[in-house]
Design an enzyme around this catalytic site. Structure first.
Site, PDB file in Angstrom:
ATOM      1  CG  HIS A  45      23.039   4.143  12.788  1.00 13.87           C
ATOM      2  ND1 HIS A  45      23.915   4.434  11.766  1.00 13.87           N
ATOM      3  CD2 HIS A  45      21.814   4.519  12.353  1.00 13.87           C
ATOM      4  CE1 HIS A  45      23.255   4.973  10.767  1.00 13.87           C
ATOM      5  NE2 HIS A  45      21.978   5.032  11.092  1.00 13.87           N
ATOM      6  CB  THR A  79      11.633  -5.896  19.056  1.00 17.96           C
ATOM      7  OG1 THR A  79      10.850  -6.656  19.978  1.00 17.96           O
ATOM      8  CG2 THR A  79      11.201  -4.439  19.101  1.00 17.96           C
ATOM      9  CG  ASN A  99      -2.292   0.620   0.877  1.00 18.28           C
ATOM     10  OD1 ASN A  99      -2.351   1.620   0.184  1.00 18.28           O
ATOM     11  ND2 ASN A  99      -3.359   0.041   1.403  1.00 18.28           N
ATOM     12  CE  LYS A 116      -8.326 -15.095  17.220  1.00 19.14           C
ATOM     13  NZ  LYS A 116      -9.439 -14.326  16.711  1.00 19.14           N
TER      14      LYS A 116
END
Length: 178
Positions: free
Chosen positions: A109, A157, A79, A175
């Site tokens: 970094h 993450t 999109n 879920k």
């Protein structure tokens, strides 16, 4: 996944700017002109350096910091306003949906202040039939599993298992997809 480190003094680091300058011109043509689908595909092919399958639909604007390390499968929908920070590599497998304003980031970094301008590259993988929601952020080294869903606004993450839904900041499994 191993993290590749680049110092500002590395030759590869210097070559990045050259490719980036070329691609920025092409990105401006892509995002700031009226293009028919064939023109859009030709410009995308040039940006990523390989053919994009006819089944891939990319809504504009399309953003990338490098472009040459994006791999698209087939039957993908990206999109508008999605950012591909792809220097570390981004692989999008078949049948993936990516919502507006999402960010897929394969670059970081170093934490060490003396090396802060260096780069740490770690690829992102989005496996078959996954769905990345609007404004979701996928961080370096993350793999989004087959049939997984990343909720809108999630910050991912860690790897997302196959057939799960993750949400939140940081994203957690909420879920199982049946």
């Amino acid at each position: 996944m191993a993290v590749k480190k680049l110092s500002v003094s590395d030759e590869e680091y210097k070559q990045i700017d050259k490719v980036n300058a070329e691609n920025q011109m092409t990105l401006q043509q892509l995002n700031n002109r009226v293009n028919d689908p064939d023109q859009t595909r030709r410009l995308l092919n040039k940006i990523i350096g390989q053919p994009v399958d006819q089944s891939v639909e990319v809504r504009l604007p399309f953003y990338t910091d490098y472009g040459r390390r994006i791999i698209f499968g087939k039957n993908i929908f990206v999109n508008s306003g999605v950012m591909f920070t792809d220097l570390g590599g981004i692989v999008i497998e078949d049948d993936v949906l990516i919502g507006p304003g999402a960010s897929l980031i394969s670059v970081n970094h170093p934490q060490d202040p003396n090396n802060r301008h260096g780069l740490e590259l770690s690829p992102v993988y989005v496996h078959q039939n996954a769905w990345i929601g609007a404004k979701a952020v996928i961080l370096p080294g993350v793999s989004v599993g087959k049939n997984a869903i990343v909720a809108a606004g999630a910050v991912v993450t860690h790897n997302v298992p196959d057939n799960t839904i993750v949400a939140g900041v940081p994203a957690k499994v909420i879920k199982t997809v049946e």
